[in-house]
Motif scaffolding. Structure first.
Motif, mmCIF file in Angstrom:
data_model
loop_
_atom_site.group_PDB
_atom_site.id
_atom_site.type_symbol
_atom_site.label_atom_id
_atom_site.label_comp_id
_atom_site.label_asym_id
_atom_site.label_seq_id
_atom_site.Cartn_x
_atom_site.Cartn_y
_atom_site.Cartn_z
ATOM 1 N N ARG A 1 -3.814 11.069 8.714
ATOM 2 C CA ARG A 1 -3.288 10.512 9.964
ATOM 3 C C ARG A 1 -2.092 11.364 10.360
ATOM 4 N NH1 ARG A 1 -0.470 6.656 9.853
ATOM 5 N NH2 ARG A 1 -0.356 6.269 7.634
ATOM 6 N N GLU B 1 -11.279 11.114 -2.104
ATOM 7 C CA GLU B 1 -12.513 11.375 -1.351
ATOM 8 C C GLU B 1 -12.933 12.837 -1.493
ATOM 9 O OE1 GLU B 1 -11.638 7.924 2.029
ATOM 10 O OE2 GLU B 1 -11.196 10.014 2.490
ATOM 11 N N PRO C 1 -5.985 12.759 13.043
ATOM 12 C CA PRO C 1 -6.082 11.802 14.145
ATOM 13 C C PRO C 1 -4.728 11.180 14.467
ATOM 14 C CG PRO C 1 -7.262 11.004 12.191
ATOM 15 C CD PRO C 1 -6.845 12.406 11.909
ATOM 16 N N HIS D 1 0.810 -1.225 0.000
ATOM 17 C CA HIS D 1 0.000 0.000 0.000
ATOM 18 C C HIS D 1 0.841 1.271 0.000
ATOM 19 C CE1 HIS D 1 -4.067 -1.747 0.738
ATOM 20 N NE2 HIS D 1 -3.307 -2.795 1.011
ATOM 21 N N ASP E 1 3.521 9.417 -0.658
ATOM 22 C CA ASP E 1 2.337 8.643 -0.291
ATOM 23 C C ASP E 1 2.123 7.571 -1.341
ATOM 24 O OD1 ASP E 1 0.101 8.065 1.278
ATOM 25 O OD2 ASP E 1 -0.416 10.180 1.471
ATOM 26 N N GLY E 2 1.798 6.354 -0.885
ATOM 27 C CA GLY E 2 1.560 5.271 -1.821
ATOM 28 C C GLY E 2 0.505 5.698 -2.835
ATOM 29 N N MET E 3 -0.663 6.061 -2.330
ATOM 30 C CA MET E 3 -1.726 6.569 -3.194
ATOM 31 C C MET E 3 -2.233 7.893 -2.646
ATOM 32 S SD MET E 3 -3.650 6.428 -5.812
ATOM 33 C CE MET E 3 -2.761 5.032 -6.441
ATOM 34 N N ASN E 4 -2.906 7.859 -1.526
ATOM 35 C CA ASN E 4 -3.628 8.917 -0.821
ATOM 36 C C ASN E 4 -5.093 8.930 -1.235
ATOM 37 O OD1 ASN E 4 -4.808 11.533 0.047
ATOM 38 N ND2 ASN E 4 -2.808 11.649 1.026
ATOM 39 N N LEU E 5 -5.892 8.329 -0.377
ATOM 40 C CA LEU E 5 -7.319 8.209 -0.658
ATOM 41 C C LEU E 5 -8.075 9.484 -0.317
ATOM 42 C CD1 LEU E 5 -7.993 4.548 0.534
ATOM 43 C CD2 LEU E 5 -7.552 5.401 -1.771
ATOM 44 N N VAL F 1 -7.017 16.408 5.760
ATOM 45 C CA VAL F 1 -7.382 15.224 6.563
ATOM 46 C C VAL F 1 -6.263 14.198 6.404
ATOM 47 C CG1 VAL F 1 -9.054 13.353 6.886
ATOM 48 C CG2 VAL F 1 -9.852 15.597 6.115
ATOM 49 N N ARG G 1 -16.872 9.444 9.733
ATOM 50 C CA ARG G 1 -16.751 9.488 8.276
ATOM 51 C C ARG G 1 -17.859 10.307 7.589
ATOM 52 N NH1 ARG G 1 -13.536 6.955 4.637
ATOM 53 N NH2 ARG G 1 -14.485 6.222 2.708
ATOM 54 N N ALA H 1 -10.303 11.883 15.739
ATOM 55 C CA ALA H 1 -10.903 11.494 14.466
ATOM 56 C C ALA H 1 -12.310 12.076 14.369
ATOM 57 C CB ALA H 1 -10.960 9.977 14.360
ATOM 58 N N VAL H 2 -12.743 12.333 13.150
ATOM 59 C CA VAL H 2 -14.096 12.821 12.889
ATOM 60 C C VAL H 2 -14.849 11.677 12.218
ATOM 61 C CG1 VAL H 2 -15.411 14.491 11.491
ATOM 62 C CG2 VAL H 2 -13.294 15.197 12.630
ATOM 63 N N GLN I 1 1.261 0.388 -6.017
ATOM 64 C CA GLN I 1 0.266 1.411 -6.340
ATOM 65 C C GLN I 1 0.471 2.061 -7.715
ATOM 66 O OE1 GLN I 1 -2.324 2.046 -4.396
ATOM 67 N NE2 GLN I 1 -1.788 2.247 -2.248
ATOM 68 N N LYS J 1 3.192 12.867 5.928
ATOM 69 C CA LYS J 1 2.080 13.656 5.363
ATOM 70 C C LYS J 1 2.422 15.125 5.136
ATOM 71 C CE LYS J 1 -0.722 10.043 5.374
ATOM 72 N NZ LYS J 1 -1.192 9.398 4.135
HETATM 73 C C1 GDG Z 1 -2.081 3.820 3.340
HETATM 74 C C2 GDG Z 1 -1.070 4.507 2.411
HETATM 75 C C3 GDG Z 1 -2.790 4.491 0.595
HETATM 76 C C4 GDG Z 1 -8.357 10.062 8.060
HETATM 77 N N1 GDG Z 1 -8.720 10.779 9.137
HETATM 78 C C5 GDG Z 1 -9.959 10.403 9.460
HETATM 79 C C6 GDG Z 1 -10.372 9.419 8.567
HETATM 80 N N2 GDG Z 1 -9.377 9.221 7.718
HETATM 81 C C7 GDG Z 1 -9.442 8.290 6.574
HETATM 82 C C8 GDG Z 1 -9.436 9.014 5.271
HETATM 83 C C9 GDG Z 1 -8.955 7.920 4.325
HETATM 84 C C10 GDG Z 1 -8.025 7.120 5.220
HETATM 85 O O1 GDG Z 1 -8.331 7.444 6.575
HETATM 86 C C11 GDG Z 1 -6.555 7.491 4.994
HETATM 87 O O2 GDG Z 1 -6.144 6.932 3.790
HETATM 88 P P1 GDG Z 1 -4.892 7.482 2.994
HETATM 89 O O3 GDG Z 1 -4.848 6.786 1.696
HETATM 90 O O4 GDG Z 1 -5.027 8.950 2.818
HETATM 91 O O5 GDG Z 1 -3.598 7.243 3.894
HETATM 92 P P2 GDG Z 1 -2.934 6.058 4.843
HETATM 93 O O6 GDG Z 1 -3.715 5.864 6.088
HETATM 94 O O7 GDG Z 1 -1.532 6.490 5.032
HETATM 95 O O8 GDG Z 1 -3.009 4.704 3.990
HETATM 96 C C12 GDG Z 1 -1.801 5.350 1.374
HETATM 97 C C13 GDG Z 1 -3.672 3.693 1.537
HETATM 98 O O9 GDG Z 1 -2.905 2.960 2.491
HETATM 99 C C14 GDG Z 1 -4.562 2.699 0.771
HETATM 100 O O10 GDG Z 1 -3.804 1.823 -0.006
HETATM 101 O O11 GDG Z 1 -3.604 5.344 -0.203
HETATM 102 O O12 GDG Z 1 -0.872 5.938 0.478
HETATM 103 O O13 GDG Z 1 -0.149 5.297 3.167
HETATM 104 O O14 GDG Z 1 -10.011 7.096 3.930
HETATM 105 O O15 GDG Z 1 -10.713 9.540 4.986
HETATM 106 N N3 GDG Z 1 -11.585 8.821 8.618
HETATM 107 C C15 GDG Z 1 -12.429 9.211 9.601
HETATM 108 N N4 GDG Z 1 -12.087 10.168 10.515
HETATM 109 C C16 GDG Z 1 -10.875 10.789 10.497
HETATM 110 O O16 GDG Z 1 -10.598 11.655 11.322
HETATM 111 N N5 GDG Z 1 -13.646 8.658 9.683
#
Ligand code: GDG
Length: 448
Positions: A254, A361, A289, A156, A353-357, A252, A333, A330-331, A187, A259
Motif C-alpha cells: 500500500r 506471499e 495502490p 495488527h 511493519d506489524g507483520m507484512n504479509l 507490492v 490478486r 491495484a492489481v 504480532q 513501507k
Molecule cells: C496491516 C499491517 C500486517 C497490496 N497491493 C495489492 C494487494 N495487496 C495486498 C497484499 C497483502 C495485503 O494487501 C497487504 O498486507 P501487509 O501485511 O503487507 O500490509 P498492511 O496492509 O499494512 O496490513 C501489516 C497486516 O495488517 C495483517 O495483520 O501484516 O503489518 O500493517 O495481502 O498482497 N492485493 C491486490 N492488489 C494489489 O495491488 N489484490
C-alpha cells in the motif's frame, strides 16, 4: 458452536466478501467457515451523521452489520486520531504524529457508538474479537454497557517501546482501555514485551499477563495454487514477454510512509549506479495502490515517489528499457500472485511493519525448483518466520543495493536452500493457525 463476533474498523464490501477478498477477510476465512458469525464495523460510507442502527446483510452463516460514519466522526476518528495520531506513533514515527483533543474525543465517541450499536445484537455466549488500533476502547465501552462475554483484541501493527507510546497524549487512557480485554494479541514477541511494559507502567500488571504474540500468516497453499495457475494466462505471459528475459524485482505495498518506498527506490538507483552489470538486465516493478489518498502526508509521499521514478528512469533508461515500472493502481490478486512467481527478487523493505504479509506471499508464490530471493527489512514482524531472507536495514539504500546484487547473482542451490528455510514456517504458521491459536487462548483450550 457459539457465535464469533468480529469487530473491525472496516467490514468488507459485498464484492470483497468472496474469493477476491484480501486482508483480514482472508485471514479469518477458516474461522468464519466453521461457525455462525457476525462481522460488525464501518460500512466505508460517509453520511451526514453516524448511524445509530446497523444495516444487516446475511450471506450464508455470516451476518454483516455495518454503520455509516458521519462526516465529522470520519474526520476525527478515522483521519484524525486513528491515522494521524495512532498510526505514526505505533510505527515509531512520533515526529509525524499530530494530536488534537477534538480528534481524540471523536475517536472515543465512535468507539462508544460502535459499542452501543453492537451491544443489543450480542448473545450471552458470543465470543467477541476486536481488531486493530482504531478500536482500542471498544472492549471497555462494551463492558461499560454490561457486556460480560469473552472479548479479545488483536493489534495488527507494531507496538513501540513504552516511552515512545506514552509520548502520545492520553496514552495511559488507551492502555487502561486495553485492560478490558481477556486476551490482548500482538504480532511479535518484541511487541508483546513493549506492550507489557507499557501496561505495567500504568499499573495494569494483570492485563500485562494477558498479552501474547500471535504472528499472523497467510493461506499458503491457496496462494501457491493461485500463482501456479497464473502462469500461462494471457496477462502473465504478456508481462513476461515485455520483460524480454530480464530478471524481475517485485515490490507490492500500500502506498504508505511506513513501507520505506523512497529509500527503496533510492536503493535500486544505487544498484544501477554501483553494480553496472545489472544495467539493462533487470526490471523492477513496484505496485503501490493508493490508500488514504485524502491525507496530506500521503499526497506528499506520492509526489516524492513520482520524482524518484522520473529520476531513476531518466538517469538509467535506454530506448528499449525502463528500469523501474511503478503503478499506483491495484492489481488483481491472481495476477499479482503470478507476477510474484515470476520475480527473481521480492523486495520488501518497510521502515516498520506489524507483520507484512507480502513477504510471506512472495515465498508461497515461488516455484520450488527455481525459487527467487526475498530481500526483507529487519524491521518487519515477519523476520522471525523468514530465516532464509536477505535482511537489510531499510534506511540504508546502499545496503539495499548490495542485497539486491547478492540476490540477483545468487546461485540456484543457495536460492533453494534459503527458500526452503522460509517456506516451512509460511506453511506451518498460516492464517488458520493464527486464528486457531488466538481463539483457543480466548475461549480456553477446552473449547478449541
Ligand atoms: C496491516 C499491517 C500486517 C497490496 N497491493 C495489492 C494487494 N495487496 C495486498 C497484499 C497483502 C495485503 O494487501 C497487504 O498486507 P501487509 O501485511 O503487507 O500490509 P498492511 O496492509 O499494512 O496490513 C501489516 C497486516 O495488517 C495483517 O495483520 O501484516 O503489518 O500493517 O495481502 O498482497 N492485493 C491486490 N492488489 C494489489 O495491488 N489484490
Amino acid at each position: 458452536m457459539n457465535r464469533l463476533v468480529i469487530v473491525a474498523n472496516r467490514v468488507p464490501n459485498p464484492g470483497e466478501r468472496g474469493a477476491t477478498a484480501g486482508g483480514l477477510a482472508v485471514a479469518l476465512k477458516d474461522a468464519l467457515a466453521k461457525r455462525e458469525a457476525l462481522w460488525f464495523g464501518w460500512s466505508g460510507q460517509i453520511a451526514e451523521a453516524t448511524a445509530a442502527d446497523p444495516v444487516e446483510t446475511r450471506i450464508g452463516r455470516i451476518t454483516y452489520a455495518t454503520l455509516d460514519l458521519g462526516r465529522e466522526d470520519h474526520r476525527r476518528y478515522y483521519l484524525g486520531f486513528s491515522n494521524g495520531s495512532l498510526w505514526p506513533t505505533l510505527h515509531y514515527r512520533l515526529g509525524l504524529a499530530v494530536f488534537a483533543r477534538e480528534d481524540h474525543a471523536g475517536y472515543r465517541a465512535v468507539n462508544a457508538a460502535f459499542a452501543a450499536a453492537l451491544a443489543p445484537m450480542l448473545r450471552p455466549d458470543d465470543t467477541i474479537w476486536a481488531h486493530d488500533f482504531h478500536l482500542f476502547p471498544v472492549g471497555a465501552a462494551l463492558r461499560a454497557l454490561g457486556c460480560r462475554q469473552r472479548i479479545g483484541f488483536f493489534l495488527h501493527v507494531p507496538f513501540p517501546p513504552a516511552g515512545l507510546f506514552c509520548a502520545l497524549p492520553r496514552a495511559a487512557e488507551l492502555l487502561t482501555d486495553l485492560a478490558a480485554y481477556d486476551v490482548i494479541g500482538v504480532q511479535t514477541e518484541d511487541d508483546a514485551v513493549n506492550l507489557r511494559a507499557a501496561l505495567a507502567g500504568v499499573g495494569q500488571e494483570e492485563a500485562a499477563a494477558r498479552v501474547h504474540a500471535f504472528p499472523i500468516g497467510i493461506e499458503a497453499e491457496a496462494f501457491t495454487t493461485l500463482a501456479e495457475k497464473a502462469i500461462g494466462k494471457r496477462e502473465t505471459e504478456r508481462f513476461r514477454q515485455s520483460l524480454v528475459d530480464r530478471a524481475l524485482i517485485i515490490g507490492v505495498d500500500r502506498l504508505d510512509y511506513t513501507k520505506g518506498l523512497p529509500q527503496r527506490f533510492c536503493g535500486y538507483g544505487q544498484l544501477l549506479a554501483r553494480f553496472k552489470t545489472h544495467r539493462s538486465k533487470v526490471t523492477y516493478l513496484q505496485v503501490a495502490p493508493v490508500s488514504r489518498g485524502d491525507v496530506a502526508q500521503y499526497r506528499a509521499l506520492r509526489r516524492e515517489l513520482d520524482e524518484w521514478v522520473g529520476r531513476i528512469n531518466g538517469q538509467h533508461a535506454e530506448p528499449d528499457w525502463a528500469p523501474l515500472r511503478y503503478m499506483t493502481r491495484a492489481v488483481a490478486r491472481p495476477v499479482l500472485a503470478g507476477f510474484m512467481r515470476m520475480a527473481r527478487v521480492g523486495l520488501v523493505t518497510p521502515l516498520r511493519d506489524g507483520m507484512n504479509l507480502v513477504a510471506k506471499e512472495y515465498v508461497a508464490a515461488q516455484d520450488p525448483e527455481d525459487p527467487g530471493v526475498l530481500v526483507l527489512s529487519r524491521f518487519a514482524g515477519a523476520v522471525a518466520q523468514l530465516p532464509g531472507a536477505l535482511l537489510v536495514n531499510p534506511l540504508d539504500p546502499d545496503e539495499i543495493a548490495e542485497a539486491l546484487d547478492q540476490a540477483l547473482t545468487m546461485k540456484p542451490a543457495e536460492r533453494k536452500a534459503r527458500w526452503e528455510e522460509c517456506i516451512v514456517s509460511v506453511r506451518r504458521d498460516g492464517a488458520r493457525a493464527w486464528c486457531r491459536e488466538f481463539l483457543s487462548r480466548l475461549e480456553g483450550a477446552n473449547d478449541a
